[in-house]
Design an enzyme around this catalytic site. Sequence first.
Site, short mmCIF file in Angstrom:
data_model
loop_
_atom_site.label_atom_id
_atom_site.label_comp_id
_atom_site.label_asym_id
_atom_site.label_seq_id
_atom_site.Cartn_x
_atom_site.Cartn_y
_atom_site.Cartn_z
N HIS A 1 32.46 46.70 39.06
CA HIS A 1 31.87 45.49 38.47
C HIS A 1 30.35 45.54 38.54
CE1 HIS A 1 35.30 42.36 38.98
NE2 HIS A 1 35.79 43.54 38.71
N ARG B 1 32.86 47.47 34.35
CA ARG B 1 32.87 46.15 33.72
C ARG B 1 31.47 45.57 33.82
NH1 ARG B 1 35.62 40.54 35.90
NH2 ARG B 1 33.58 40.32 36.85
N TYR C 1 29.94 33.28 34.98
CA TYR C 1 31.02 33.98 35.67
C TYR C 1 30.68 35.47 35.86
CZ TYR C 1 35.05 36.83 36.30
OH TYR C 1 35.88 37.80 36.79
N ASP D 1 34.75 40.87 30.63
CA ASP D 1 35.74 39.82 30.91
C ASP D 1 35.24 38.48 30.36
OD1 ASP D 1 37.65 38.14 31.96
OD2 ASP D 1 37.46 38.84 34.03
N HIS E 1 37.05 35.76 30.57
CA HIS E 1 37.57 34.80 31.55
C HIS E 1 38.11 33.54 30.87
CE1 HIS E 1 37.51 33.62 35.97
NE2 HIS E 1 37.86 34.89 35.97
N GLU F 1 38.51 41.44 27.99
CA GLU F 1 39.56 40.85 28.83
C GLU F 1 39.66 39.34 28.66
OE1 GLU F 1 39.01 41.98 32.90
OE2 GLU F 1 40.12 40.24 33.64
N GLU G 1 45.94 38.74 34.23
CA GLU G 1 45.75 38.69 35.69
C GLU G 1 46.35 37.42 36.29
OE1 GLU G 1 41.45 38.98 35.86
OE2 GLU G 1 41.30 36.87 36.39
N ARG H 1 47.44 43.15 32.53
CA ARG H 1 46.67 43.06 33.78
C ARG H 1 47.46 42.53 34.97
NH1 ARG H 1 42.29 43.88 35.46
NH2 ARG H 1 41.44 41.82 35.84
N HIS I 1 44.97 43.94 37.89
CA HIS I 1 43.94 43.13 38.51
C HIS I 1 43.63 43.68 39.90
CE1 HIS I 1 42.94 38.71 39.87
NE2 HIS I 1 41.85 39.36 39.54
N ASP J 1 39.84 39.15 45.93
CA ASP J 1 40.82 38.23 46.52
C ASP J 1 42.22 38.84 46.59
OD1 ASP J 1 40.03 37.59 43.65
OD2 ASP J 1 41.97 36.62 43.71
N GLU K 1 41.50 48.07 38.23
CA GLU K 1 40.28 47.39 38.66
C GLU K 1 40.07 47.67 40.16
OE1 GLU K 1 40.44 43.15 38.26
OE2 GLU K 1 38.28 42.91 38.55
N TRP L 1 37.51 27.93 33.58
CA TRP L 1 36.55 28.71 34.36
C TRP L 1 36.83 30.18 34.24
CZ3 TRP L 1 37.49 31.89 38.76
CH2 TRP L 1 36.32 32.58 39.19
O1 KDG Z 1 40.63 34.71 42.00
C1 KDG Z 1 40.11 34.84 40.73
C2 KDG Z 1 39.49 36.22 40.54
O2 KDG Z 1 40.37 37.22 40.97
C3 KDG Z 1 39.12 36.46 39.10
O3 KDG Z 1 38.16 35.54 38.71
C4 KDG Z 1 38.59 37.86 38.94
O4 KDG Z 1 38.73 37.70 36.54
C5 KDG Z 1 38.67 38.37 37.55
C6 KDG Z 1 38.72 39.83 37.39
O5 KDG Z 1 38.87 40.27 36.26
O6 KDG Z 1 38.59 40.53 38.39
MG MG Z 2 39.48 38.85 34.89
#
Ligand code: KDG
Ligand code: MG
Length: 402
Positions: free
Chosen positions: A122, A147, A159, A210, A212, A236, A262, A283, A312, A316, A339, A402
């Site tokens: 990233h 990315r 984001y 991404d 999002h 994405e 994801e 994903r 994904h 987290d 990823e 978001w």
């Molecule tokens: O918990 C949410 C994240 O994992 C997410 O926002 C990350 O979009 C994401 C990505 O592509 O890694």
């Molecule tokens: Mg994502």
Amino acid sequence: MKIADAKVIVCSPGRNFVTLKLVTEDGLYGLGDATLNGRELAVASYLNDHVLPTLIGADARRIEDTWQLLYQGAYWRRGPVTMAAIAAVDTALWDIKAKSLHVPLYQLLGGASREHVLVYGHASGDGIEDAVKAVADYLALGYRAIRVQCAVPGLPGTYGVGGGKLFYEPAARHAPPVNIWSSERYLEFVPRLFARLRQEFGPDPHLLHDVHHRLTPIEAARLGKSLEPYHLFWLEDPTPAEVQARFRLIRQHTTTPLAVGEVFNTIYDCHQLLEERLVDYIRATVVHAGGISHLRKIAALAELHQVRTGCHGATDLSPVCMAAALHFDLSVHNFGIQEYMRHSSDTDRVFPHQYRFEAGALHPGNAPGLGVDIDETLAAQFPYQRAYLPVNRLQDGTVHSW
Ligand code: KDG
Ligand code: MG
């Protein structure tokens, strides 16, 4: 081989993780990731209060039967909490089975289909030239796929802008942070970002982006079309995917490859996307899509329609999930990319693991099982901290994805 003990370990070495540990009467144990960002304790309760009491005494070798029992037996189907809990049990049982047979898990999934797993990192920046520098830094580390996210001029808190670190943590303590969004500004800006990146780095590096879930289908179609000259590896989550048919409109207008999934929990979230070939990469990953057993079914349907996997792998998802995903990635034929957002050093210390990064790729290692462990004493030093993902509002205050 009966399950003799089961426990949920909640810890926060830099961020929250929920980990399931199943122990057999022979003393073998297996781990499963059950982390659901911002809603961690709901999964811990689902496991502790409802699932684990039914597992004690069950045969640890019956992985598929246990999966079906937890899925069909609950009557209430699908959903992120249920499926993360099922995923944790499933992953821990695969870990136990592979350990009991003294093989790395990928050997039970059909063996290696490739030598290693291509990953993407990233890069991000507060402006285009910061993003160019971040991409150069990733290339210097050996990454071949990157990315790229960049702050949109005039918008606070875009984001994916991570402040120059190798990992990015959007969740915040106490209350959800509020981001402000304008699709108009974003759509004008992103093609300029990728034009500059191709000018600087030429055609070779794989570049990903991404969205999002923030655009409408026709806006996403416009973005995909305007990015075609810069040949992205993928675009994405261009639009929310609750209604899978929305992707038809995007597909009619652009050849930019699409990745989605994801937030998917089951094959039912993506069967139309796969069967109509509305996306190029799926994903879904181990922890949020019902574990290794269910993810293999998604991959099999995707293979039929020439859709490749792109699990994904944000911060987290714990090292337990990352290890499980790597065994899956190494074995399935239609793997695309993984990823790989690195974890903090505290997380890496709590979850010692065998997987290693080299030349833009990862390998899960050859230890029996998943090749990942948890240091419970150290984990206890990092108690749970309530945390929330950000929310997004348009400039006039309207809530937005978001
Ligand atoms: O918990 C949410 C994240 O994992 C997410 O926002 C990350 O979009 C994401 C990505 O592509 O890694
Ligand atoms: Mg994502």
